[in-house]
Design a protein around this motif. Structure first.
Motif, PDB file in Angstrom:
ATOM      1  N   GLY A  36       3.760  -5.164  -6.550  1.00 58.09           N
ATOM      2  CA  GLY A  36       4.578  -5.232  -5.344  1.00 58.09           C
ATOM      3  C   GLY A  36       6.029  -5.532  -5.655  1.00 58.09           C
ATOM      4  N   GLY A  37       6.847  -5.315  -4.722  1.00 55.26           N
ATOM      5  CA  GLY A  37       8.253  -5.662  -4.868  1.00 55.26           C
ATOM      6  C   GLY A  37       9.121  -4.570  -5.444  1.00 55.26           C
ATOM      7  N   TRP A  38       8.886  -4.236  -6.721  1.00 56.67           N
ATOM      8  CA  TRP A  38       9.755  -3.261  -7.392  1.00 56.67           C
ATOM      9  C   TRP A  38       8.975  -2.601  -8.516  1.00 56.67           C
ATOM     10  CZ3 TRP A  38      14.947  -5.030 -10.063  1.00 56.67           C
ATOM     11  CH2 TRP A  38      15.617  -3.920 -10.589  1.00 56.67           C
ATOM     12  N   THR A  39       8.838  -1.303  -8.451  1.00 59.61           N
ATOM     13  CA  THR A  39       8.218  -0.539  -9.528  1.00 59.61           C
ATOM     14  C   THR A  39       9.252   0.418 -10.089  1.00 59.61           C
ATOM     15  OG1 THR A  39       6.061  -0.628  -8.455  1.00 59.61           O
ATOM     16  CG2 THR A  39       6.329   1.029 -10.166  1.00 59.61           C
ATOM     17  N   LEU A  40       9.314   0.509 -11.401  1.00 58.82           N
ATOM     18  CA  LEU A  40      10.256   1.387 -12.075  1.00 58.82           C
ATOM     19  C   LEU A  40       9.465   2.436 -12.867  1.00 58.82           C
ATOM     20  CD1 LEU A  40      13.483   0.433 -13.781  1.00 58.82           C
ATOM     21  CD2 LEU A  40      11.818   1.688 -15.135  1.00 58.82           C
ATOM     22  N   LEU A  41       9.775   3.699 -12.648  1.00 60.06           N
ATOM     23  CA  LEU A  41       9.172   4.802 -13.393  1.00 60.06           C
ATOM     24  C   LEU A  41      10.263   5.431 -14.240  1.00 60.06           C
ATOM     25  CD1 LEU A  41       8.044   5.016 -10.172  1.00 60.06           C
ATOM     26  CD2 LEU A  41       6.478   6.533 -11.355  1.00 60.06           C
ATOM     27  N   ASP A  42      10.069   5.458 -15.543  1.00 57.07           N
ATOM     28  CA  ASP A  42      11.078   5.946 -16.478  1.00 57.07           C
ATOM     29  C   ASP A  42      10.676   7.318 -17.014  1.00 57.07           C
ATOM     30  OD1 ASP A  42      12.869   6.439 -18.538  1.00 57.07           O
ATOM     31  OD2 ASP A  42      12.552   4.509 -19.534  1.00 57.07           O
ATOM     32  N   TYR A  43      11.421   8.333 -16.584  1.00 54.27           N
ATOM     33  CA  TYR A  43      11.224   9.693 -17.079  1.00 54.27           C
ATOM     34  C   TYR A  43      12.363  10.093 -18.011  1.00 54.27           C
ATOM     35  CZ  TYR A  43       7.499  10.086 -13.687  1.00 54.27           C
ATOM     36  OH  TYR A  43       6.339   9.886 -12.984  1.00 54.27           O
ATOM     37  N   GLN A  44      12.912   9.144 -18.706  1.00 54.78           N
ATOM     38  CA  GLN A  44      13.981   9.270 -19.685  1.00 54.78           C
ATOM     39  C   GLN A  44      15.319   9.625 -19.036  1.00 54.78           C
ATOM     40  OE1 GLN A  44      12.544  10.917 -23.241  1.00 54.78           O
ATOM     41  NE2 GLN A  44      14.416  10.581 -24.359  1.00 54.78           N
ATOM     42  N   ASP A  45      15.494  10.826 -18.529  1.00 57.90           N
ATOM     43  CA  ASP A  45      16.755  11.202 -17.883  1.00 57.90           C
ATOM     44  C   ASP A  45      16.790  10.800 -16.405  1.00 57.90           C
ATOM     45  OD1 ASP A  45      17.698  12.290 -20.239  1.00 57.90           O
ATOM     46  OD2 ASP A  45      17.042  14.314 -19.756  1.00 57.90           O
ATOM     47  N   ILE A  46      15.627  10.456 -15.880  1.00 57.77           N
ATOM     48  CA  ILE A  46      15.506  10.063 -14.473  1.00 57.77           C
ATOM     49  C   ILE A  46      14.757   8.742 -14.418  1.00 57.77           C
ATOM     50  CG2 ILE A  46      14.554  10.693 -12.217  1.00 57.77           C
ATOM     51  CD1 ILE A  46      14.471  13.624 -13.449  1.00 57.77           C
ATOM     52  N   VAL A  47      15.333   7.779 -13.726  1.00 58.30           N
ATOM     53  CA  VAL A  47      14.669   6.502 -13.517  1.00 58.30           C
ATOM     54  C   VAL A  47      14.464   6.344 -12.018  1.00 58.30           C
ATOM     55  CG1 VAL A  47      14.812   3.997 -13.780  1.00 58.30           C
ATOM     56  CG2 VAL A  47      15.688   5.491 -15.589  1.00 58.30           C
ATOM     57  N   VAL A  48      13.200   6.120 -11.644  1.00 56.32           N
ATOM     58  CA  VAL A  48      12.822   6.004 -10.242  1.00 56.32           C
ATOM     59  C   VAL A  48      12.555   4.536  -9.930  1.00 56.32           C
ATOM     60  CG1 VAL A  48      11.215   6.782  -8.458  1.00 56.32           C
ATOM     61  CG2 VAL A  48      11.746   8.291 -10.406  1.00 56.32           C
ATOM     62  N   HIS A  49      13.217   4.043  -8.890  1.00 57.91           N
ATOM     63  CA  HIS A  49      13.048   2.666  -8.436  1.00 57.91           C
ATOM     64  C   HIS A  49      12.355   2.710  -7.078  1.00 57.91           C
ATOM     65  CE1 HIS A  49      15.984   1.054 -11.397  1.00 57.91           C
ATOM     66  NE2 HIS A  49      16.596   2.216 -11.192  1.00 57.91           N
ATOM     67  N   VAL A  50      11.161   2.133  -6.988  1.00 64.16           N
ATOM     68  CA  VAL A  50      10.448   2.051  -5.719  1.00 64.16           C
ATOM     69  C   VAL A  50      10.353   0.577  -5.346  1.00 64.16           C
ATOM     70  CG1 VAL A  50       8.283   2.524  -4.505  1.00 64.16           C
ATOM     71  CG2 VAL A  50       9.141   4.164  -6.204  1.00 64.16           C
ATOM     72  N   PHE A  51      10.951   0.245  -4.219  1.00 66.93           N
ATOM     73  CA  PHE A  51      11.037  -1.139  -3.753  1.00 66.93           C
ATOM     74  C   PHE A  51      10.275  -1.329  -2.454  1.00 66.93           C
ATOM     75  CE2 PHE A  51      15.138  -0.691  -6.007  1.00 66.93           C
ATOM     76  CZ  PHE A  51      15.202  -1.878  -6.712  1.00 66.93           C
ATOM     77  N   ASP A  52       9.898  -2.598  -2.177  1.00 70.44           N
ATOM     78  CA  ASP A  52       9.605  -2.940  -0.794  1.00 70.44           C
ATOM     79  C   ASP A  52      10.972  -3.228  -0.165  1.00 70.44           C
ATOM     80  OD1 ASP A  52      10.347  -5.623  -1.394  1.00 70.44           O
ATOM     81  OD2 ASP A  52       8.266  -6.275  -1.566  1.00 70.44           O
ATOM     82  N   THR A  53      11.043  -3.274   1.136  1.00 72.58           N
ATOM     83  CA  THR A  53      12.357  -3.371   1.790  1.00 72.58           C
ATOM     84  C   THR A  53      13.081  -4.673   1.449  1.00 72.58           C
ATOM     85  OG1 THR A  53      11.207  -4.096   3.802  1.00 72.58           O
ATOM     86  CG2 THR A  53      11.864  -1.793   3.694  1.00 72.58           C
ATOM     87  N   GLU A  54      12.342  -5.769   1.331  1.00 73.10           N
ATOM     88  CA  GLU A  54      12.978  -7.058   1.021  1.00 73.10           C
ATOM     89  C   GLU A  54      13.637  -7.037  -0.358  1.00 73.10           C
ATOM     90  OE1 GLU A  54      11.532 -11.592   0.120  1.00 73.10           O
ATOM     91  OE2 GLU A  54      10.475 -10.486   1.697  1.00 73.10           O
ATOM     92  N   ASN A  55      12.928  -6.548  -1.368  1.00 76.76           N
ATOM     93  CA  ASN A  55      13.481  -6.516  -2.720  1.00 76.76           C
ATOM     94  C   ASN A  55      14.601  -5.488  -2.853  1.00 76.76           C
ATOM     95  OD1 ASN A  55      12.154  -8.444  -4.654  1.00 76.76           O
ATOM     96  ND2 ASN A  55      10.364  -7.584  -3.635  1.00 76.76           N
ATOM     97  N   SER A  82       0.834  -1.211   0.000  1.00 74.69           N
ATOM     98  CA  SER A  82       0.000   0.000   0.000  1.00 74.69           C
ATOM     99  C   SER A  82       0.864   1.255   0.000  1.00 74.69           C
ATOM    100  CB  SER A  82      -0.927   0.015   1.216  1.00 74.69           C
ATOM    101  OG  SER A  82      -1.843  -1.046   1.144  1.00 74.69           O
ATOM    102  N   GLN A  83       1.915   1.242   0.789  1.00 71.21           N
ATOM    103  CA  GLN A  83       2.794   2.408   0.840  1.00 71.21           C
ATOM    104  C   GLN A  83       3.544   2.581  -0.473  1.00 71.21           C
ATOM    105  OE1 GLN A  83       6.061   2.379   3.643  1.00 71.21           O
ATOM    106  NE2 GLN A  83       6.365   4.592   3.432  1.00 71.21           N
ATOM    107  N   THR A  84       4.080   1.515  -1.030  1.00 72.25           N
ATOM    108  CA  THR A  84       4.827   1.664  -2.286  1.00 72.25           C
ATOM    109  C   THR A  84       3.905   2.110  -3.419  1.00 72.25           C
ATOM    110  OG1 THR A  84       4.702  -0.720  -2.768  1.00 72.25           O
ATOM    111  CG2 THR A  84       6.693   0.067  -1.650  1.00 72.25           C
ATOM    112  N   ASP A  85       2.663   1.605  -3.447  1.00 73.34           N
ATOM    113  CA  ASP A  85       1.699   2.061  -4.452  1.00 73.34           C
ATOM    114  C   ASP A  85       1.423   3.555  -4.296  1.00 73.34           C
ATOM    115  OD1 ASP A  85       1.510  -0.480  -5.508  1.00 73.34           O
ATOM    116  OD2 ASP A  85      -0.501  -0.898  -4.707  1.00 73.34           O
TER     117      ASP A  85
END
Length: 119
Positions: free
Chosen positions: A78-97, A49-52
């Motif tokens: 869940g686990g790992w979401t990647l947002l690609d803004y071309q020059d910036i890549v955002v990685h949102v993880f849960d703590t385990e991943n 819920s928090q990562t979403d």
């Protein structure tokens, strides 16, 4: 994006993550060692819920500022979401991943950026 615009966008991303109580936000400047992007932003949340909420807030705040994601992968799985803004890549993880993939170690040759100093 030029370097100044990229840093402005990184600041938007980090503040959006921080607003949703992201854990351990890190920014790595990879512009000198990769052509993938200029910056990686890495953060984690304690549950799905928090990562979403983090992903949704980043996408909302970036859209509001005029930056549209080229691609979003892994959202709501869940686990790992990647947002690609071309020059910036955002990685949102849960703590385990985040611990498992250890992106910070893989990109240790990049330069750490203190996001709290960005406008």
């Amino acid at each position: 994006m030029n370097k100044e615009d990229s840093l402005k966008a990184v600041g938007i991303v980090c503040r959006a993550l921080d607003a949703k109580k992201a854990i351990d936000i890190k920014v790595i400047d990879i512009s000198e060692i990769s052509t993938l992007a200029d910056y990686f932003v890495i953060a984690s949340g304690s549950n799905d819920s928090q990562t979403d909420a983090m992903v949704e807030n980043v996408d909302f705040e970036m859209s509001k500022a005029g930056y549209e994601a080229k691609n979003i992968e892994g959202f709501r799985r869940g686990g790992w979401t990647l947002l690609d803004y071309q020059d910036i890549v955002v990685h949102v993880f849960d703590t385990e991943n985040r611990d498992f993939y250890n992106i910070e170690r893989i990109w240790k040759d990049g330069t750490a950026v203190d996001w709290t100093t960005l406008a």
